[in-house]
Design an enzyme around this catalytic site. Sequence first.
Site, PDB file in Angstrom:
ATOM      1  N   ASP A  32     111.821 -43.688  91.425  1.00 38.38           N
ATOM      2  CA  ASP A  32     111.964 -42.234  91.354  1.00 38.38           C
ATOM      3  C   ASP A  32     113.327 -41.862  90.758  1.00 38.38           C
ATOM      4  O   ASP A  32     113.883 -42.615  89.939  1.00 38.38           O
ATOM      5  CB  ASP A  32     111.807 -41.675  92.790  1.00 38.38           C
ATOM      6  CG  ASP A  32     111.182 -40.298  92.817  1.00 38.38           C
ATOM      7  OD1 ASP A  32     111.879 -39.356  92.408  1.00 38.38           O
ATOM      8  OD2 ASP A  32     110.018 -40.168  93.214  1.00 38.38           O
ATOM      9  N   HIS A  67     114.608 -35.108  94.278  1.00 42.14           N
ATOM     10  CA  HIS A  67     113.187 -35.482  94.239  1.00 42.14           C
ATOM     11  C   HIS A  67     112.928 -36.794  94.986  1.00 42.14           C
ATOM     12  O   HIS A  67     112.102 -36.867  95.902  1.00 42.14           O
ATOM     13  CB  HIS A  67     112.767 -35.586  92.766  1.00 42.14           C
ATOM     14  CG  HIS A  67     111.306 -35.820  92.532  1.00 42.14           C
ATOM     15  ND1 HIS A  67     110.761 -37.085  92.433  1.00 42.14           N
ATOM     16  CD2 HIS A  67     110.275 -34.959  92.356  1.00 42.14           C
ATOM     17  CE1 HIS A  67     109.461 -36.976  92.198  1.00 42.14           C
ATOM     18  NE2 HIS A  67     109.136 -35.705  92.141  1.00 42.14           N
ATOM     19  N   ASN A 103     101.257 -32.083  87.863  1.00 46.33           N
ATOM     20  CA  ASN A 103     101.365 -30.702  88.353  1.00 46.33           C
ATOM     21  C   ASN A 103     101.094 -29.646  87.284  1.00 46.33           C
ATOM     22  O   ASN A 103     101.699 -28.584  87.285  1.00 46.33           O
ATOM     23  CB  ASN A 103     102.778 -30.469  88.916  1.00 46.33           C
ATOM     24  CG  ASN A 103     103.137 -31.470  89.988  1.00 46.33           C
ATOM     25  OD1 ASN A 103     102.312 -31.789  90.840  1.00 46.33           O
ATOM     26  ND2 ASN A 103     104.346 -31.981  89.933  1.00 46.33           N
ATOM     27  N   ALA A 113      98.148 -42.861  87.399  1.00 46.30           N
ATOM     28  CA  ALA A 113      97.121 -42.442  88.355  1.00 46.30           C
ATOM     29  C   ALA A 113      95.737 -42.417  87.700  1.00 46.30           C
ATOM     30  O   ALA A 113      94.727 -42.743  88.335  1.00 46.30           O
ATOM     31  CB  ALA A 113      97.469 -41.059  88.916  1.00 46.30           C
ATOM     32  N   SER A 170     103.862 -34.961  93.741  1.00 44.72           N
ATOM     33  CA  SER A 170     104.891 -35.946  94.096  1.00 44.72           C
ATOM     34  C   SER A 170     105.093 -36.050  95.596  1.00 44.72           C
ATOM     35  O   SER A 170     105.561 -37.081  96.089  1.00 44.72           O
ATOM     36  CB  SER A 170     106.238 -35.544  93.481  1.00 44.72           C
ATOM     37  OG  SER A 170     106.248 -35.760  92.104  1.00 44.72           O
TER      38      SER A 170
END
Length: 417
Positions: free
Chosen positions: A158, A201, A283, A293, A352
């Site tokens: 991340d 984040h 998003n 994904a 996330s």
Amino acid sequence: MRYDSVVSVPLQAGDTRESLAQAVGGEVLAWNDEGCAARMANDCNTLIGFNPKLSSAGVLNALSGRKVKVEANKDVFSGGGKITAIANGSIAIWAGGSIAIWAGGSIAIWAGGSIAIWAGGQYSPIPQNNTLWQQIKLERAQQLAPHLGKGVTVAVIDSGIDLQHPAFQGALTGASTWKDFAGGDNVPQEEGITGEGAYGHGTNVAGIILQIAPQAKIMPLRVLDADGSGDVANVAQAIRWAVQKGAQVINLSLGSTENSPAVQDAVEWATAQDVLVVASAGNENVGRITYPAANAAQGKAAANLLSVGSVDPQDLKSSFSNYGAALEIVGPGEHVYAPAPDGRMASWSGTSMAAPMTAGGLALALGEKLKVPVRSLTGAMAQTAGNIYAGEANAAYAGQLGQGRLDLAAFLGQTIR
Ligand SMILES: [Ca+2]
């Protein structure tokens, strides 16, 4: 240094780091041990970064005709998600490992459960998240999995984390496993300014995992810059690094609209060794989820790769969440409170934030004796998810929000002894 191109190379007997680096004219960025080619032929490949002196055809030729995938090292991975609240100085107690208390709010106590332990001291799950915890049945899950993820390592690939935050003291893997691929050093500290870009984040993501599996250990790996973007080489390297340093779960709260062969090879290499990888769906509120994904429902990595979207507290699709046939499960991803840099707490919204809910749940399972093989865990998590399509709910997204909303109690009921 930053390379313009990367190539993922299937290994052959006799390959060495040096021979491959020389053939391509670059640097081996991730390397399996020397015996890998003999041991696991199909999953053995390495990652090389280079500045092209050869054409793609030249690289192919130099690699003696193997099937390789040359790609530009683009800055295409994004963390996404937005900060929605910052508890600026309203936390009465963080340090010293005692219970976190909001100055302005009451603290809710778990009805029947013990207080979760955050490294070094007692910790109460952040009460602002109680609605979300009820939604995913966390209290019951922590009763079912009393080791709370002890002995399980979760890599958070991340924007880094706030290494000094009291919430993480005693909750991280040894510093020899840390890496800042974006900064080129061994200190994966978040960099930036609160409220701007991705700053906070990774700290939020790691903090969500620890609220669910408070005894798990976080391996912080930084691939996203302060602006929230990261390149192919760093993401692919970090995935391989995480596996080699002993991660059992990898959280990827990031994605790209492009399918990177190097990242996909890294994911396939990880999942082939039964390392579980969870990845957020993105998003943009579009009917196409981001990579990796998007490869979770089919292909070589499918069994151990889970794609995760977001719903609100009423199980309705979050306005931002991507959706589609490749999405396998959704979790609550709106206004999720967790630690923030500089000793603060903050809430974030995004797919996330939903992904680490599943990563924490997998860590809970891996901390207990399993009654199913590891490689059926992510499938079981999706299969036991709560129905979100009853009546008119999510009618516009039928079958495109996965099998339902994460239910940790149902998942553990089916997977642990
Ligand atoms: Ca899958």
